[in-house]
Design an enzyme around this catalytic site. Structure first.
Site, PDB file in Angstrom:
ATOM      1  N   THR A  16      84.708  48.629  55.033  1.00  9.04           N
ATOM      2  CA  THR A  16      83.702  47.900  54.279  1.00  9.04           C
ATOM      3  C   THR A  16      84.096  47.900  52.820  1.00  9.04           C
ATOM      4  O   THR A  16      84.350  48.954  52.242  1.00  9.04           O
ATOM      5  CB  THR A  16      82.317  48.564  54.427  1.00  9.04           C
ATOM      6  OG1 THR A  16      81.958  48.589  55.804  1.00  9.04           O
ATOM      7  CG2 THR A  16      81.265  47.803  53.635  1.00  9.04           C
ATOM      8  N   ASN A 206      87.757  46.985  46.428  1.00 11.26           N
ATOM      9  CA  ASN A 206      89.144  47.452  46.494  1.00 11.26           C
ATOM     10  C   ASN A 206      89.283  48.958  46.241  1.00 11.26           C
ATOM     11  O   ASN A 206      90.359  49.421  45.855  1.00 11.26           O
ATOM     12  CB  ASN A 206      90.028  46.672  45.508  1.00 11.26           C
ATOM     13  CG  ASN A 206      90.005  45.187  45.787  1.00 11.26           C
ATOM     14  OD1 ASN A 206      90.087  44.759  46.939  1.00 11.26           O
ATOM     15  ND2 ASN A 206      89.865  44.384  44.733  1.00 11.26           N
ATOM     16  N   ARG A 207      88.208  49.681  46.454  1.00 17.67           N
ATOM     17  CA  ARG A 207      88.199  51.142  46.294  1.00 17.67           C
ATOM     18  C   ARG A 207      88.452  51.588  44.843  1.00 17.67           C
ATOM     19  O   ARG A 207      88.763  52.751  44.598  1.00 17.67           O
ATOM     20  CB  ARG A 207      89.225  51.815  47.226  1.00 17.67           C
ATOM     21  CG  ARG A 207      88.919  51.622  48.716  1.00 17.67           C
ATOM     22  CD  ARG A 207      87.568  52.237  49.073  1.00 17.67           C
ATOM     23  NE  ARG A 207      87.333  52.344  50.507  1.00 17.67           N
ATOM     24  CZ  ARG A 207      86.678  51.439  51.235  1.00 17.67           C
ATOM     25  NH1 ARG A 207      86.215  50.325  50.661  1.00 17.67           N
ATOM     26  NH2 ARG A 207      86.482  51.626  52.517  1.00 17.67           N
ATOM     27  N   LEU A 208      88.299  50.698  43.887  1.00 18.23           N
ATOM     28  CA  LEU A 208      88.429  51.081  42.479  1.00 18.23           C
ATOM     29  C   LEU A 208      87.045  51.464  41.950  1.00 18.23           C
ATOM     30  O   LEU A 208      86.471  50.808  41.073  1.00 18.23           O
ATOM     31  CB  LEU A 208      89.044  49.941  41.658  1.00 18.23           C
ATOM     32  CG  LEU A 208      90.524  49.684  41.925  1.00 18.23           C
ATOM     33  CD1 LEU A 208      91.022  48.506  41.084  1.00 18.23           C
ATOM     34  CD2 LEU A 208      91.350  50.931  41.608  1.00 18.23           C
TER      35      LEU A 208
END
Length: 235
Positions: A16, A206-208
Site C-alpha cells: 500500500t 514511495n516510503r519517503l
C-alpha cells in the site's frame, strides 16, 4: 525457501502506498504537547466523521524484563499533559514489574487511516494517588469490578474461573449508582512516560516518510518549548 516459494511470497505481499500529507518543520507546533494534541484531536474527529479510528487513544506500551527480553501490549492513554502521556494498570502486572526493574518505557499512538504515529521514549513515573482515585471513580461500575476480579498478568484456570471472580466482587460491591460503591484496590495505579524524546511519523508516498523528533535538551515539560530541539530522521 525455493525460488518459487519466494516468488509466491512476493506476489501475495500486500503493498500500500501511503497517501498521507506528511509533516514539515514549519508546520510543527512549538511544543510536543501541542503537536500531539493536534494529531489526537484530528484522530478523534476522523473517528466521529468516518468511524475508521475506533480507539484514538489506544497506546502500545513497551518495557523490558530483567533478562533483557522486550514486551509490548496495548493500553488506553488516559492522561496527556505537560508531564507526559499516562495510563492505568494493575501494579502487580507484568508491565509494572518490568517498569520497576528498569525504570524505562516506550509507547506509541498509531492511526493507520491518517498515516500518522507518535512515539514516546523515556522513564516511567508513577501516577499520583489522587489522579488514580479520580480516574477510578469515573470508570463504569463493571470496569471497577474488573479491577478487583483480575489478578492482572497472572495465570487463570479458565474463563469460568475469571467470571466467577467477577461475580464474587460484583456481589461484594453492588452497583448503587454511586462513584464510591467500589473502592480503589491498593494494587491499582498507573504510570506516565517522562519523555526524553517524542517522534512524529507521517507516512508518505514511495516510503519517503517524514520523521520529526522533539529531543530533550534541558529540563521542562512537554508544554515548554525551551526544553526541546527538533531534528529530522531518515525514514
Amino acid at each position: 525457501m525455493t525460488a518459487n516459494d519466494r516468488d509466491a511470497v512476493h506476489r501475495t505481499a500486500r503493498r500500500t502506498d501511503y497517501l498521507g500529507d506528511g509533516i514539515a518543520e514549519d508546520e510543527l507546533a512549538a511544543t510536543p504537547l501541542e503537536q500531539v494534541q493536534r494529531w489526537l484531536d484530528a484522530a478523534e474527529t476522523r473517528q466521529a466523521e468516518r468511524g475508521d479510528v475506533p480507539e484514538p487513544t489506544a497506546m502500545s506500551v513497551a518495557t523490558v524484563d530483567r533478562t533483557g527480553m522486550p514486551n509490548v501490549r496495548t493500553v488506553l492513554m488516559r492522561f496527556l499533559d505537560g508531564r507526559g502521556p499516562g495510563f492505568v494498570t494493575g501494579l502487580t502486572s507484568a508491565k509494572a514489574a518490568e517498569i520497576e526493574t528498569t525504570g524505562t518505557i516506550a509507547a506509541s499512538l498509531t492511526w493507520p487511516s491518517l498515516y500518522r504515529a507518535v512515539r514516546f521514549r523515556g522513564h516511567a513515573v508513577p501516577l499520583d494517588r489522587d489522579e488514580v482515585v479520580d480516574y477510578f471513580v469515573s470508570r463504569p461500575w463493571g470496569s471497577r469490578i474488573s479491577a478487583w476480579a483480575s489478578d492482572q498478568s497472572r495465570g487463570v484456570a479458565s474463563r469460568a474461573a475469571l467470571e466467577a471472580a467477577y461475580a464474587r466482587f460484583a456481589e461484594r460491591y453492588p452497583d448503587t449508582g454511586s462513584p464510591d460503591d467500589v473502592p480503589v484496590p491498593d494494587d491499582w495505579g498507573g504510570w506516565r512516560v517522562a519523555c526524553r524524546e517524542v517522534e512524529l511519523w507521517a507516512g508518505r508516498r514511495n516510503r519517503l516518510h517524514d520523521r520529526l523528533v522533539y529531543a530533550r535538551v534541558t529540563s521542562g515539560g512537554l508544554d515548554e518549548a525551551r526544553a526541546w530541539a527538533v531534528h529530522r530522521r531518515q525514514p
